[in-house]
Design a protein around this motif. Structure first.
Motif, PDB file in Angstrom:
ATOM      1  N   ARG A  46      42.473  67.823  47.091  1.00  0.00           N
ATOM      2  CA  ARG A  46      42.744  68.313  45.996  1.00  0.00           C
ATOM      3  C   ARG A  46      41.939  69.286  46.223  1.00  0.00           C
ATOM      4  NH1 ARG A  46      40.397  62.839  43.322  1.00  0.00           N
ATOM      5  NH2 ARG A  46      42.237  61.900  42.139  1.00  0.00           N
ATOM      6  N   GLY A  47      40.963  69.697  46.793  1.00  0.00           N
ATOM      7  CA  GLY A  47      40.927  71.089  47.342  1.00  0.00           C
ATOM      8  C   GLY A  47      41.521  71.857  47.647  1.00  0.00           C
ATOM      9  N   ASN A  48      42.767  71.552  48.751  1.00  0.00           N
ATOM     10  CA  ASN A  48      43.411  72.452  49.033  1.00  0.00           C
ATOM     11  C   ASN A  48      44.349  72.702  48.187  1.00  0.00           C
ATOM     12  OD1 ASN A  48      42.141  72.909  51.579  1.00  0.00           O
ATOM     13  ND2 ASN A  48      43.196  72.638  52.335  1.00  0.00           N
ATOM     14  N   LYS A  49      45.251  71.950  46.702  1.00  0.00           N
ATOM     15  CA  LYS A  49      46.331  72.560  46.631  1.00  0.00           C
ATOM     16  C   LYS A  49      46.758  73.800  45.966  1.00  0.00           C
ATOM     17  CE  LYS A  49      48.130  69.394  42.340  1.00  0.00           C
ATOM     18  NZ  LYS A  49      48.323  68.414  41.287  1.00  0.00           N
ATOM     19  N   PHE A  50      45.630  74.139  45.629  1.00  0.00           N
ATOM     20  CA  PHE A  50      46.237  75.894  45.061  1.00  0.00           C
ATOM     21  C   PHE A  50      46.058  76.111  46.000  1.00  0.00           C
ATOM     22  CE2 PHE A  50      45.575  72.507  41.438  1.00  0.00           C
ATOM     23  CZ  PHE A  50      47.477  72.516  40.841  1.00  0.00           C
ATOM     24  N   VAL A 131      59.066  52.103  63.513  1.00  0.00           N
ATOM     25  CA  VAL A 131      58.249  53.096  63.263  1.00  0.00           C
ATOM     26  C   VAL A 131      57.111  53.073  63.455  1.00  0.00           C
ATOM     27  CG1 VAL A 131      57.404  55.597  62.321  1.00  0.00           C
ATOM     28  CG2 VAL A 131      59.947  55.178  62.475  1.00  0.00           C
ATOM     29  N   TYR A 132      55.542  53.595  64.109  1.00  0.00           N
ATOM     30  CA  TYR A 132      54.573  52.870  63.610  1.00  0.00           C
ATOM     31  C   TYR A 132      53.901  54.617  63.571  1.00  0.00           C
ATOM     32  CZ  TYR A 132      56.158  48.836  67.675  1.00  0.00           C
ATOM     33  OH  TYR A 132      56.622  47.856  67.889  1.00  0.00           O
ATOM     34  N   ILE A 133      53.056  54.096  63.218  1.00  0.00           N
ATOM     35  CA  ILE A 133      51.855  54.666  62.208  1.00  0.00           C
ATOM     36  C   ILE A 133      50.665  53.818  62.483  1.00  0.00           C
ATOM     37  CG2 ILE A 133      53.149  55.829  60.612  1.00  0.00           C
ATOM     38  CD1 ILE A 133      51.644  54.099  58.624  1.00  0.00           C
ATOM     39  N   SER A 134      48.918  55.148  62.258  1.00  0.00           N
ATOM     40  CA  SER A 134      47.153  54.190  63.164  1.00  0.00           C
ATOM     41  C   SER A 134      47.469  53.675  61.299  1.00  0.00           C
ATOM     42  CB  SER A 134      46.884  55.035  62.977  1.00  0.00           C
ATOM     43  OG  SER A 134      46.869  56.724  62.124  1.00  0.00           O
ATOM     44  N   LYS A 135      46.366  53.177  61.154  1.00  0.00           N
ATOM     45  CA  LYS A 135      45.065  52.862  60.016  1.00  0.00           C
ATOM     46  C   LYS A 135      45.176  53.531  58.969  1.00  0.00           C
ATOM     47  CE  LYS A 135      43.936  48.455  62.084  1.00  0.00           C
ATOM     48  NZ  LYS A 135      42.691  47.762  62.497  1.00  0.00           N
ATOM     49  N   MET A 136      44.945  54.592  60.024  1.00  0.00           N
ATOM     50  CA  MET A 136      44.349  55.991  58.701  1.00  0.00           C
ATOM     51  C   MET A 136      45.447  56.816  58.350  1.00  0.00           C
ATOM     52  SD  MET A 136      42.001  59.573  60.708  1.00  0.00           S
ATOM     53  CE  MET A 136      41.200  58.074  61.423  1.00  0.00           C
ATOM     54  N   THR A 137      46.483  56.778  59.125  1.00  0.00           N
ATOM     55  CA  THR A 137      47.483  57.923  58.540  1.00  0.00           C
ATOM     56  C   THR A 137      48.519  56.794  57.548  1.00  0.00           C
ATOM     57  OG1 THR A 137      48.140  58.363  61.031  1.00  0.00           O
ATOM     58  CG2 THR A 137      50.004  58.654  59.500  1.00  0.00           C
ATOM     59  N   ARG A 138      47.848  55.457  57.184  1.00  0.00           N
ATOM     60  CA  ARG A 138      48.693  54.983  56.549  1.00  0.00           C
ATOM     61  C   ARG A 138      47.162  54.895  55.284  1.00  0.00           C
ATOM     62  NH1 ARG A 138      49.191  47.987  55.999  1.00  0.00           N
ATOM     63  NH2 ARG A 138      50.848  48.517  53.873  1.00  0.00           N
ATOM     64  N   GLN A 139      45.722  55.710  55.784  1.00  0.00           N
ATOM     65  CA  GLN A 139      45.226  55.701  54.236  1.00  0.00           C
ATOM     66  C   GLN A 139      45.604  57.146  54.073  1.00  0.00           C
ATOM     67  OE1 GLN A 139      41.485  54.943  56.447  1.00  0.00           O
ATOM     68  NE2 GLN A 139      42.047  52.451  56.823  1.00  0.00           N
ATOM     69  N   LYS A 140      45.907  57.545  54.862  1.00  0.00           N
ATOM     70  CA  LYS A 140      46.276  59.415  54.973  1.00  0.00           C
ATOM     71  C   LYS A 140      47.506  59.635  53.413  1.00  0.00           C
ATOM     72  CE  LYS A 140      43.469  61.645  58.234  1.00  0.00           C
ATOM     73  NZ  LYS A 140      43.401  62.824  59.088  1.00  0.00           N
ATOM     74  N   THR A 141      48.136  58.908  53.988  1.00  0.00           N
ATOM     75  CA  THR A 141      50.226  58.556  53.286  1.00  0.00           C
ATOM     76  C   THR A 141      49.770  58.124  51.839  1.00  0.00           C
ATOM     77  OG1 THR A 141      50.995  58.184  55.052  1.00  0.00           O
ATOM     78  CG2 THR A 141      52.046  57.382  52.347  1.00  0.00           C
ATOM     79  N   TYR A 142      48.467  57.617  51.634  1.00  0.00           N
ATOM     80  CA  TYR A 142      48.163  57.060  50.083  1.00  0.00           C
ATOM     81  C   TYR A 142      46.715  58.189  49.439  1.00  0.00           C
ATOM     82  CZ  TYR A 142      50.878  52.775  50.169  1.00  0.00           C
ATOM     83  OH  TYR A 142      52.522  52.143  50.412  1.00  0.00           O
ATOM     84  N   SER A 143      46.501  59.235  49.968  1.00  0.00           N
ATOM     85  CA  SER A 143      45.453  60.205  49.655  1.00  0.00           C
ATOM     86  C   SER A 143      47.341  60.986  49.360  1.00  0.00           C
ATOM     87  CB  SER A 143      44.697  60.295  50.005  1.00  0.00           C
ATOM     88  OG  SER A 143      44.133  60.300  51.407  1.00  0.00           O
ATOM     89  N   PHE A 144      48.079  60.844  49.271  1.00  0.00           N
ATOM     90  CA  PHE A 144      49.051  61.778  49.333  1.00  0.00           C
ATOM     91  C   PHE A 144      49.429  61.213  47.637  1.00  0.00           C
ATOM     92  CE2 PHE A 144      48.612  64.391  53.662  1.00  0.00           C
ATOM     93  CZ  PHE A 144      49.047  64.874  53.123  1.00  0.00           C
ATOM     94  N   TRP A 145      50.166  59.761  48.369  1.00  0.00           N
ATOM     95  CA  TRP A 145      50.607  59.259  47.148  1.00  0.00           C
ATOM     96  C   TRP A 145      49.603  59.615  45.375  1.00  0.00           C
ATOM     97  CZ3 TRP A 145      55.061  57.910  45.389  1.00  0.00           C
ATOM     98  CH2 TRP A 145      55.778  57.209  46.202  1.00  0.00           C
ATOM     99  N   GLN A 146      47.967  59.614  45.511  1.00  0.00           N
ATOM    100  CA  GLN A 146      47.482  59.886  44.716  1.00  0.00           C
ATOM    101  C   GLN A 146      47.244  60.794  44.161  1.00  0.00           C
ATOM    102  OE1 GLN A 146      45.321  57.476  42.682  1.00  0.00           O
ATOM    103  NE2 GLN A 146      45.175  59.597  41.373  1.00  0.00           N
ATOM    104  N   LEU A 147      47.364  62.083  44.968  1.00  0.00           N
ATOM    105  CA  LEU A 147      47.315  63.362  44.759  1.00  0.00           C
ATOM    106  C   LEU A 147      49.090  63.868  43.917  1.00  0.00           C
ATOM    107  CD1 LEU A 147      46.377  65.924  45.006  1.00  0.00           C
ATOM    108  CD2 LEU A 147      48.104  66.435  47.014  1.00  0.00           C
ATOM    109  N   PHE A 148      50.229  63.071  44.251  1.00  0.00           N
ATOM    110  CA  PHE A 148      51.419  62.995  42.976  1.00  0.00           C
ATOM    111  C   PHE A 148      51.037  62.439  41.514  1.00  0.00           C
ATOM    112  CE2 PHE A 148      55.013  60.784  42.497  1.00  0.00           C
ATOM    113  CZ  PHE A 148      55.854  61.345  41.526  1.00  0.00           C
ATOM    114  N   TYR A 149      50.330  61.199  41.507  1.00  0.00           N
ATOM    115  CA  TYR A 149      49.822  60.600  40.565  1.00  0.00           C
ATOM    116  C   TYR A 149      48.923  61.560  39.694  1.00  0.00           C
ATOM    117  CZ  TYR A 149      51.801  56.215  42.621  1.00  0.00           C
ATOM    118  OH  TYR A 149      52.512  55.047  43.038  1.00  0.00           O
TER     119      TYR A 149
END
Length: 453
Positions: A46-50, A131-149
Motif C-alpha cells: 500500500r505504501g508503494n502503490k503510487f 509448482v512449489y511455493i513457500s508459506k511466506m510466498t502464499r501469504q504475500k500473494t494474498y497481500s496482492f489480492w487484498q491490494l486488488f480488493y
C-alpha cells in the motif's frame, strides 16, 4: 495421486455438517493466507502503490537481481548460468513442458520440499503441472489480492458471495440449498454445477437475502446469474461494491450484462498458479501489472523479447524464491504498454489479453466452465496433454497424450471428477492420441465446444 476420501466424506455428510466443515476449513485457510508476513507486506504494498513508473522500474531491477542471483546459486536448472552479475537476457525461454518434466530441477536448494506448498494447475492447455511455493510466498500473494480488493473498498471479513469450481454437493443432487457458508470469512459459496434455469431464482433469492459486499467467481458463472436477472426483469435488493472475476477470458458483451444486472463495475484479475504474474483492474478499467510480483515481457512475431508491445507473454517471478520460473512462456497472448492511468499508478499495463472466450461443457442443464474442467486434469499422472471435446449433447470425448510413466488410475480419477461436476449420465469416451495440435494462433485449447455456441 490425490485422495478422494476427504471430499467423499464431505459429500456424504448432511448439509448442516457440510457448513461446519466448510467453516473449519475456511478458518484454517484464513490462518495460512493472512498470518505471518501478510499484514506487514500488505502495508508495504500500500505504501508503494503510487510509485512512479521510473521508481517501480528501479525497484524491479533490485528485486530481479536478487531473483536471478538466487536462481543461479541455488536452482539446479539455472546453475550453469552462474555469474557475478546474472542478466535476464542470458536466460533462455522456458516452456511448461520443460518444468513439468523436470520439476525438481527448478526447486531452490535453500528449501526443504516437505515444507513447501504444492500447487497444481491444468491451465488452459490441460498439461498438468506442479509448482512449489513457500508459506511466506502464499501469504504475500494474498497481500496482492487484498491490494486488488482495495479498489472495491472490500476487506477480508466483509460479506462475499463466491461462484467458483468447488464441489459443494453431488451434481446429481438437484435439491437446494445450492450454497454453503464459510462463517470464518463471511463467505457464501455457491455451486457452479447446479445453475440450471429452474434453480436460478433460488440463487437470486439467496443473494438478495445475503447481500454480499462483493461477488466473485468465474465470469461465466456470474454471467449466467446476470443474464437470468435481466431476462426476467428482476431487481436485486443490494448493490455490490464490485464484481471480482478471474480464471477465464470473457467478452465486452459478457461484462456489460454483468455490470447491468448488478449495477456495479467488474474488476478482472489475471494471474497464474505458477506464481509468475499478478495483474488486476483498477476503478478506471486499467489492468495494472504488479511490479513486485513479477516481470511480464512480450515475445514478438519476429522472435524479439521486449518490455512492451504485442505478442506471446513471457513471465518472470519476483516473488516465488522456492521455485523461481524465469522467462516462462505462460501460454497467453497480449499487449503490454506503459501508458498512464487516471488512478495515478505508474505500472506497466496489460492493455489486451488475447485468449479464447472460455468454453463450457454441458450435461442435462449442468455447466462446467474451462477453469473448473481444469481441475479434472490437474492430478493426471503420466499425461503430457489433454483435451475435452463436446460434439453432441450429454457426451464428451477426452483426448489424452500419455507419457512413459502413465498411471492407468489417472483415467479413473479424471472420469470421477468429470461426472462429479456434470452428473453420472455424462457419456465419456477416452481416446489416447499421439498429439493434440494447437489452434491456428499457436495456443492449445483445453475445451472444444461444438454443440452449444
Amino acid at each position: 495421486m490425490k485422495s478422494h476420501l476427504p471430499e467423499q466424506l464431505y459429500l456424504y455428510s448432511p448439509v448442516w455438517l457440510q457448513n461446519v466443515l466448510v467453516s473449519i476449513y475456511g478458518n484454517i485457510e484464513r490462518e495460512r493466507r493472512y498470518g505471518g508476513e501478510h499484514s506487514v507486506f500488505l502495508k508495504h504494498l500500500r505504501g508503494n502503490k503510487f510509485l512512479t513508473l521510473q521508481e517501480n522500474n528501479t525497484l524491479q531491477k533490485k528485486l530481479l537481481t536478487a531473483t536471478l542471483d538466487n536462481a543461479t546459486r541455488n536452482v539446479p536448472a539455472y546453475q550453469h548460468l552462474r555469474s557475478d552479475q546474472p542478466d535476464l537476457s542470458l536466460f533462455p525461454l522456458l516452456d511448461r513442458q520443460q518444468v513439468a518434466n523436470n520439476t525438481k530441477q527448478f526447486i531452490s536448494s535453500k528449501f526443504d520440499v516437505s515444507n513447501l506448498i504444492a500447487l497444481y494447475t491444468g491451465g488452459s492447455s490441460a498439461s498438468p503441472l506442479k509448482v512449489y511455493i513457500s508459506k511466506m510466498t502464499r501469504q504475500k500473494t494474498y497481500s496482492f489480492w487484498q491490494l486488488f480488493y482495495d479498489n472495491m473498498g472490500f476487506n477480508i471479513g466483509d460479506r462475499k458471495a463466491s461462484f467458483v469450481g468447488r464441489k459443494l454437493q453431488e451434481p446429481d443432487n438437484n435439491l437446494p440449498p445450492f450454497w454453503r457458508y464459510n462463517i470464518a470469512d463471511k463467505q457464501l459459496l455457491f455451486s457452479s454445477y447446479h445453475m440450471e434455469e429452474a434453480n436460478l431464482p433460488l440463487y437470486v433469492d439467496k443473494l438478495n437475502e445475503f447481500k454480499p459486499k462483493v461477488v466473485e467467481g468465474y465470469p461465466f458463472s456470474v454471467y449466467r446469474i446476470a443474464e437470468h436477472i435481466l431476462n426476467n426483469s428482476l431487481t436485486l435488493s443490494f448493490t455490490p461494491a464490485g464484481i471480482s472475476t478471474s480464471s477465464e477470458n470473457f467478452s465486452k458483451h459478457h461484462r456489460k450484462v454483468i455490470e447491468s444486472a448488478f449495477q456495479c463495475r467488474v474488476f478482472d484479475q489475471y494471474g497464474s498458479a505458477e506464481s509468475v504474474v499478478f495483474a488486476s483492474e483498477c476503478a478506471h478499467g486499467t489492468m495494472h501489472i504488479e511490479p513486485e510480483y513479477g516481470i511480464l515481457e512480450v515475445l514478438t512475431e519476429t522472435g524479439e523479447i521486449t518490455p512492451t508491445g504485442k505478442g506471446e507473454l513471457i513471465a518472470t517471478t519476483l516473488l516465488n524464491d522456492a521455485m523461481p520460473l524465469i522467462r516462462y512462456r505462460i501460454g497467453d497472448l497480449g499487449v503490454i504498454t506503459e501508458e498512464s492511468c487516471l488512478c495515478g499508478r505508474g505500472t506497466s499495463v496489460l492493455k489486451e489479453l488475447h485468449g479464447k472466450v472460455g468454453a463450457v461443457v454441458i450435461n442435462e442443464g449442468r455447466q462446467a466452465p474451462t477453469a473448473a474442467i481444469a481441475i479434472a486434469f490437474e492430478y493426471l499422472e503420466g499425461i503430457k496433454n489433454a483435451q475435452i471435446i463436446q460434439n453432441e449433447p450429454n457426451a464428451v470425448i477426452v483426448k489424452l497424450v500419455k507419457k512413459s510413466d502413465f498411471n492407468p488410475k489417472s483415467e479413473e480419477f479424471m472420469i470421477w471428477e468429470l461426472r462429479k461436476m456434470l452428473g453420472e449420465s455424462l457419456k465419456i469416451n477416452v481416446e489416447y492420441v499421439n498429439d493434440i495440435p494447437p489452434e491456428p494462433n499457436g495456443k492449445y485449447k483445453m475445451v472444444v465446444q461444438n454443440v452449444y455456441q
